[in-house]
Write an enzyme that holds these catalytic residues in place. Sequence first.
Site, PDB file in Angstrom:
ATOM      1  N   THR A 151      32.768  54.221   4.379  1.00  0.00           N
ATOM      2  CA  THR A 151      32.206  53.196   5.265  1.00  0.00           C
ATOM      3  C   THR A 151      30.677  53.208   5.202  1.00  0.00           C
ATOM      4  O   THR A 151      30.034  52.164   5.085  1.00  0.00           O
ATOM      5  CB  THR A 151      32.661  53.458   6.721  1.00  0.00           C
ATOM      6  OG1 THR A 151      34.075  53.614   6.723  1.00  0.00           O
ATOM      7  CG2 THR A 151      32.269  52.336   7.656  1.00  0.00           C
ATOM      8  N   THR A 152      30.107  54.412   5.279  1.00  0.00           N
ATOM      9  CA  THR A 152      28.647  54.554   5.281  1.00  0.00           C
ATOM     10  C   THR A 152      28.033  54.045   3.979  1.00  0.00           C
ATOM     11  O   THR A 152      27.056  53.291   3.997  1.00  0.00           O
ATOM     12  CB  THR A 152      28.270  56.046   5.479  1.00  0.00           C
ATOM     13  OG1 THR A 152      28.885  56.500   6.679  1.00  0.00           O
ATOM     14  CG2 THR A 152      26.773  56.248   5.548  1.00  0.00           C
ATOM     15  N   ASP A 182      23.842  61.010  -0.452  1.00  0.00           N
ATOM     16  CA  ASP A 182      24.465  61.492   0.784  1.00  0.00           C
ATOM     17  C   ASP A 182      25.232  62.759   0.448  1.00  0.00           C
ATOM     18  O   ASP A 182      25.476  63.055  -0.723  1.00  0.00           O
ATOM     19  CB  ASP A 182      25.387  60.421   1.389  1.00  0.00           C
ATOM     20  CG  ASP A 182      25.537  60.583   2.909  1.00  0.00           C
ATOM     21  OD1 ASP A 182      25.047  61.590   3.466  1.00  0.00           O
ATOM     22  OD2 ASP A 182      26.150  59.706   3.545  1.00  0.00           O
ATOM     23  N   TRP A 236      37.812  69.040   5.808  1.00  0.00           N
ATOM     24  CA  TRP A 236      36.519  68.978   6.472  1.00  0.00           C
ATOM     25  C   TRP A 236      35.617  70.036   5.849  1.00  0.00           C
ATOM     26  O   TRP A 236      36.013  71.194   5.714  1.00  0.00           O
ATOM     27  CB  TRP A 236      36.633  69.204   7.988  1.00  0.00           C
ATOM     28  CG  TRP A 236      35.296  68.960   8.646  1.00  0.00           C
ATOM     29  CD1 TRP A 236      34.366  69.897   8.992  1.00  0.00           C
ATOM     30  CD2 TRP A 236      34.727  67.683   8.965  1.00  0.00           C
ATOM     31  NE1 TRP A 236      33.242  69.286   9.510  1.00  0.00           N
ATOM     32  CE2 TRP A 236      33.439  67.923   9.505  1.00  0.00           C
ATOM     33  CE3 TRP A 236      35.165  66.358   8.830  1.00  0.00           C
ATOM     34  CZ2 TRP A 236      32.593  66.898   9.928  1.00  0.00           C
ATOM     35  CZ3 TRP A 236      34.312  65.342   9.250  1.00  0.00           C
ATOM     36  CH2 TRP A 236      33.058  65.617   9.790  1.00  0.00           C
ATOM     37  N   ASP A 265      33.364  60.163   2.551  1.00  0.00           N
ATOM     38  CA  ASP A 265      34.636  60.409   3.230  1.00  0.00           C
ATOM     39  C   ASP A 265      35.456  59.116   3.232  1.00  0.00           C
ATOM     40  O   ASP A 265      36.231  58.856   2.312  1.00  0.00           O
ATOM     41  CB  ASP A 265      34.331  60.929   4.642  1.00  0.00           C
ATOM     42  CG  ASP A 265      35.582  61.265   5.430  1.00  0.00           C
ATOM     43  OD1 ASP A 265      36.662  61.347   4.832  1.00  0.00           O
ATOM     44  OD2 ASP A 265      35.480  61.442   6.664  1.00  0.00           O
TER      45      ASP A 265
HETATM   46  P1  5GP Z   1      32.096  58.060   5.698  1.00  0.00           P
HETATM   47  O1  5GP Z   1      33.417  58.184   6.410  1.00  0.00           O
HETATM   48  O2  5GP Z   1      31.355  56.851   6.133  1.00  0.00           O
HETATM   49  O3  5GP Z   1      32.252  58.172   4.197  1.00  0.00           O
HETATM   50  O4  5GP Z   1      31.237  59.317   6.136  1.00  0.00           O
HETATM   51  C1  5GP Z   1      30.518  59.285   7.315  1.00  0.00           C
HETATM   52  C2  5GP Z   1      29.733  60.535   7.555  1.00  0.00           C
HETATM   53  O5  5GP Z   1      30.602  61.474   8.185  1.00  0.00           O
HETATM   54  C3  5GP Z   1      29.167  61.276   6.359  1.00  0.00           C
HETATM   55  O6  5GP Z   1      27.934  60.786   5.921  1.00  0.00           O
HETATM   56  C4  5GP Z   1      29.024  62.669   6.941  1.00  0.00           C
HETATM   57  O7  5GP Z   1      27.817  62.782   7.654  1.00  0.00           O
HETATM   58  C5  5GP Z   1      30.192  62.762   7.910  1.00  0.00           C
HETATM   59  N1  5GP Z   1      31.293  63.513   7.281  1.00  0.00           N
HETATM   60  C6  5GP Z   1      32.431  62.996   6.768  1.00  0.00           C
HETATM   61  N2  5GP Z   1      33.210  63.984   6.288  1.00  0.00           N
HETATM   62  C7  5GP Z   1      32.542  65.140   6.483  1.00  0.00           C
HETATM   63  C8  5GP Z   1      32.828  66.521   6.194  1.00  0.00           C
HETATM   64  O8  5GP Z   1      33.856  66.904   5.640  1.00  0.00           O
HETATM   65  N3  5GP Z   1      31.878  67.430   6.570  1.00  0.00           N
HETATM   66  C9  5GP Z   1      30.736  67.073   7.186  1.00  0.00           C
HETATM   67  N4  5GP Z   1      29.903  68.041   7.516  1.00  0.00           N
HETATM   68  N5  5GP Z   1      30.417  65.783   7.472  1.00  0.00           N
HETATM   69  C10 5GP Z   1      31.314  64.839   7.120  1.00  0.00           C
END
Ligand code: 5GP
Length: 194
Positions: A106-107, A99, A171, A103
Site C-alpha cells: 500500500t505504502t 523502504d 513480522w 508488506d
Molecule cells: P505496507 O503494508 O504498506 O507495504 O507497509 C507499511 C509499513 O508497515 C512499512 O513501511 C513498515 O513500516 C511497516 N511494516 C510492515 N511489515 C513490517 C514488519 O514485518 N516489520 C516492521 N518492523 N515493520 C513492518
Amino acid sequence: MVEKVYVTYTDQILNDFKPNLMIAIGGGGYVPARILRSFLKKPGSPNIPIQAIGLSLYESLGTDSQVEQPGTKVTRTQWLDLSSLEMANLIGKNVLIVDEVDDTRTTLEYAVKELEKDVATAAKQAGRAGESTNFSIFVLHNKDKQKKGRLSEDMMKSGMYLAAVTVGDVWINYPWEATDIEEHDKMAENQAAQ
Ligand code: 5GP
C-alpha cells in the site's frame, strides 16, 4: 570449471537504476537509505542525496461519508515541498525510493503514484514536461503474500524493483527499532540456534 559471476545489489542499483537521488520513506527507510548511500558512493563522485517522506497507514471503516470505501488509507505525514526546489529537484532524474519492507505494498503504491503525479505537475509548471523522471524501488525485505497495492507492470518487468530478501508473511523486528539492543540480539541468537 563453472565460471562464476558475482553480482551485488550495489552493482545492480548503480548499473540499472543509476540513481541521482534517493527518497527514503520514513521511518523504516531512513536507515537502509543511509547505509545504501555509503555503498553506492563511487570515488570522486558526490554522495547521492537523500530526501525524506513520511506516510502513515490507517484502516478506514468507510463510515466517514457515503463515498468513502472501507480499506487501508494512506496519509502524508511528511512530503516534499511542492513550491520549492525540493520537488523540482526530481525532474528528469533517476529517483530511487527506499523502504525497509514491502508488506501489503500500500505504502509503495501510494509513494510512486503521488510522486509521479507531483513531479509531473512541477515539470509542467517549470516548462520541463519533456524531461522524463524515472522511479525505481529498493526494499530490504519483500513479503511473499497477496498484495493490496499495485506497482506498474512496466516497473516490475523492467527490473526497477529490487528486494534484497524475499520472506514469508512474518513480522520482522529490525535492530534499529529495538530499544534494548542486547535483548534484541539475544532473541536473534536464540532464533538462529533453534
Ligand atoms: P505496507 O503494508 O504498506 O507495504 O507497509 C507499511 C509499513 O508497515 C512499512 O513501511 C513498515 O513500516 C511497516 N511494516 C510492515 N511489515 C513490517 C514488519 O514485518 N516489520 C516492521 N518492523 N515493520 C513492518
